[in-house]
Write a protein that holds these residues in place. Structure first.
Motif, short mmCIF file in Angstrom:
data_model
loop_
_atom_site.label_atom_id
_atom_site.label_comp_id
_atom_site.label_asym_id
_atom_site.label_seq_id
_atom_site.Cartn_x
_atom_site.Cartn_y
_atom_site.Cartn_z
N ASP A 31 77.54 44.64 101.02
CA ASP A 31 78.38 43.82 99.83
C ASP A 31 79.06 45.00 98.32
O ASP A 31 79.79 44.75 98.43
N ASP A 32 77.97 45.37 98.09
CA ASP A 32 78.04 45.86 96.98
C ASP A 32 79.04 47.38 97.28
O ASP A 32 80.66 46.96 96.10
N CYS A 33 79.39 48.27 98.60
CA CYS A 33 80.63 48.87 98.90
C CYS A 33 81.59 48.33 98.47
O CYS A 33 82.95 48.63 98.49
N VAL A 34 81.46 46.66 99.49
CA VAL A 34 82.95 46.76 99.70
C VAL A 34 83.40 46.17 98.97
O VAL A 34 84.79 45.99 98.64
N LEU A 35 82.52 45.22 97.92
CA LEU A 35 83.59 44.86 96.80
C LEU A 35 83.50 46.36 96.13
O LEU A 35 85.25 46.16 94.75
N MET A 36 82.83 47.88 95.31
CA MET A 36 84.00 48.66 95.17
C MET A 36 85.26 48.81 95.86
O MET A 36 86.17 49.54 95.07
N ILE A 37 84.97 49.09 97.51
CA ILE A 37 86.29 49.14 97.83
C ILE A 37 87.53 47.90 97.59
O ILE A 37 88.38 48.67 97.50
N SER A 38 86.99 46.97 97.21
CA SER A 38 88.49 46.10 97.41
C SER A 38 88.51 45.70 95.86
O SER A 38 89.97 46.57 95.29
N GLU A 39 88.22 46.60 94.41
CA GLU A 39 88.45 47.19 93.50
C GLU A 39 88.44 47.78 93.55
O GLU A 39 90.43 48.32 92.71
N LEU A 40 88.98 48.96 93.52
CA LEU A 40 89.84 50.08 94.15
C LEU A 40 91.32 50.25 94.33
O LEU A 40 92.16 51.02 94.06
N VAL A 41 90.93 49.22 95.46
CA VAL A 41 92.17 49.30 96.67
C VAL A 41 93.00 48.27 95.61
O VAL A 41 94.41 48.65 95.58
N THR A 42 92.97 47.62 94.79
CA THR A 42 93.48 46.21 94.22
C THR A 42 94.08 47.34 93.14
O THR A 42 95.28 47.09 93.01
N ASN A 43 92.78 48.18 92.45
CA ASN A 43 93.74 48.56 91.50
C ASN A 43 94.92 50.30 92.36
O ASN A 43 96.09 50.31 91.74
N ALA A 44 94.51 50.43 93.21
CA ALA A 44 95.90 51.66 93.34
C ALA A 44 97.12 50.73 94.10
O ALA A 44 98.50 51.11 93.70
N ILE A 45 96.97 49.13 94.51
CA ILE A 45 98.16 49.26 94.53
C ILE A 45 99.10 47.70 93.78
O ILE A 45 100.01 48.78 92.82
N LEU A 46 97.91 47.79 92.08
CA LEU A 46 98.45 47.77 90.76
C LEU A 46 99.14 48.14 90.06
O LEU A 46 100.28 48.33 89.45
N TYR A 47 98.54 49.46 90.53
CA TYR A 47 99.01 51.28 89.35
C TYR A 47 99.90 52.46 90.12
O TYR A 47 100.03 52.55 89.65
N GLY A 48 99.95 52.73 91.71
CA GLY A 48 100.14 52.98 92.11
C GLY A 48 101.75 52.93 92.02
O GLY A 48 102.40 51.97 91.90
N GLU A 49 102.30 53.89 91.95
CA GLU A 49 104.32 53.73 91.26
C GLU A 49 104.83 55.07 91.72
O GLU A 49 103.79 56.46 91.85
N ALA A 50 105.48 54.88 92.67
CA ALA A 50 106.75 55.94 93.24
C ALA A 50 108.16 55.51 93.62
O ALA A 50 108.41 54.11 93.81
N GLU A 51 109.10 56.72 93.48
CA GLU A 51 110.60 55.56 93.72
C GLU A 51 110.61 56.02 95.07
O GLU A 51 111.14 54.47 94.92
N GLU A 52 109.57 56.35 96.64
CA GLU A 52 110.15 56.14 97.62
C GLU A 52 108.93 55.41 97.59
O GLU A 52 107.47 54.32 97.01
N ALA A 53 109.36 54.54 99.19
CA ALA A 53 108.34 53.87 99.84
C ALA A 53 106.83 54.88 99.92
O ALA A 53 106.18 55.96 100.01
N TRP A 54 105.52 53.96 99.98
CA TRP A 54 104.43 54.56 99.72
C TRP A 54 103.20 53.60 100.01
O TRP A 54 103.39 52.26 100.60
N ARG A 55 102.00 54.72 100.43
CA ARG A 55 100.77 53.54 100.92
C ARG A 55 99.77 54.23 100.00
O ARG A 55 100.30 55.00 99.28
N VAL A 56 98.62 53.62 99.71
CA VAL A 56 97.27 53.91 99.81
C VAL A 56 96.01 53.97 101.28
O VAL A 56 96.67 53.30 102.24
N ARG A 57 95.94 55.34 100.75
CA ARG A 57 94.98 56.54 101.82
C ARG A 57 93.73 55.59 101.68
O ARG A 57 92.99 56.06 100.19
N VAL A 58 92.51 54.97 102.22
CA VAL A 58 91.04 55.19 101.69
C VAL A 58 91.03 56.05 103.20
O VAL A 58 90.78 56.45 103.68
N GLU A 59 89.65 56.99 102.08
CA GLU A 59 88.56 57.47 103.80
C GLU A 59 87.87 57.17 102.96
O GLU A 59 86.61 57.92 101.91
N TRP A 60 86.72 57.79 103.77
CA TRP A 60 85.25 57.55 103.41
C TRP A 60 84.46 58.10 104.64
O TRP A 60 85.16 58.47 105.70
#
Length: 127
Positions: A31-60
């Motif tokens: 549950d703690d790991c899932v919460l941290m994934i949520s937070e980091l993916v949320t931040n990646a979506i909120l603060y990621g930026e690029a001129e062209e289409a982009w994606r968030v990549r998660v690896e574990w």
């Protein structure tokens, strides 16, 4: 896993991560790991930026007895910082949660370009 930078991707990341790791007898809190994934993916979506289409990549993966998770986005590494939100602010606590729950975390330039924010859970696997 590769995700679109949209709100629904946060829930998708949680489900996929949980589904993948539930069969393992982890020594850390899933549950703690899932919460941290949520937070980091949320931040990646909120603060990621690029001129062209982009994606968030998660690896574990497993590193010895530790679990390591990397979240990549095309944002700027220098913009990653822990905030000190006011008590009445609804946002701004994600990295503080990661800092409290993870064994360690870091933010650095991604080898894919942009930013990589990572966390590790020491002793996640019984070796």
């Amino acid at each position: 896993m590769t995700l679109y930078p949209e709100a629904e991707s946060v829930a998708r990341a949680r489900r996929r991560f949980r589904k993948f790791l539930e069969p393992y007898d982890l020594s850390c809190s899933l549950d703690d790991c899932v919460l941290m994934i949520s937070e980091l993916v949320t931040n990646a979506i909120l603060y990621g930026e690029a001129e062209e289409a982009w994606r968030v990549r998660v690896e574990w993966w497993q590193v010895g007895a530790s679990l390591r998770v990397d979240v990549h986005n095309p944002g700027f590494p220098a913009n990653v910082r822990m905030r000190q939100p006011a008590a009445d602010e609804a946002h701004g606590r994600g990295l503080r949660l990661v800092n409290e729950l993870a064994s360690s975390w870091s933010a650095e330039p991604s080898p894919l370009g942009g930013t990589m924010v990572s966390f590790s859970m020491d002793g996640a696997w019984k070796v």
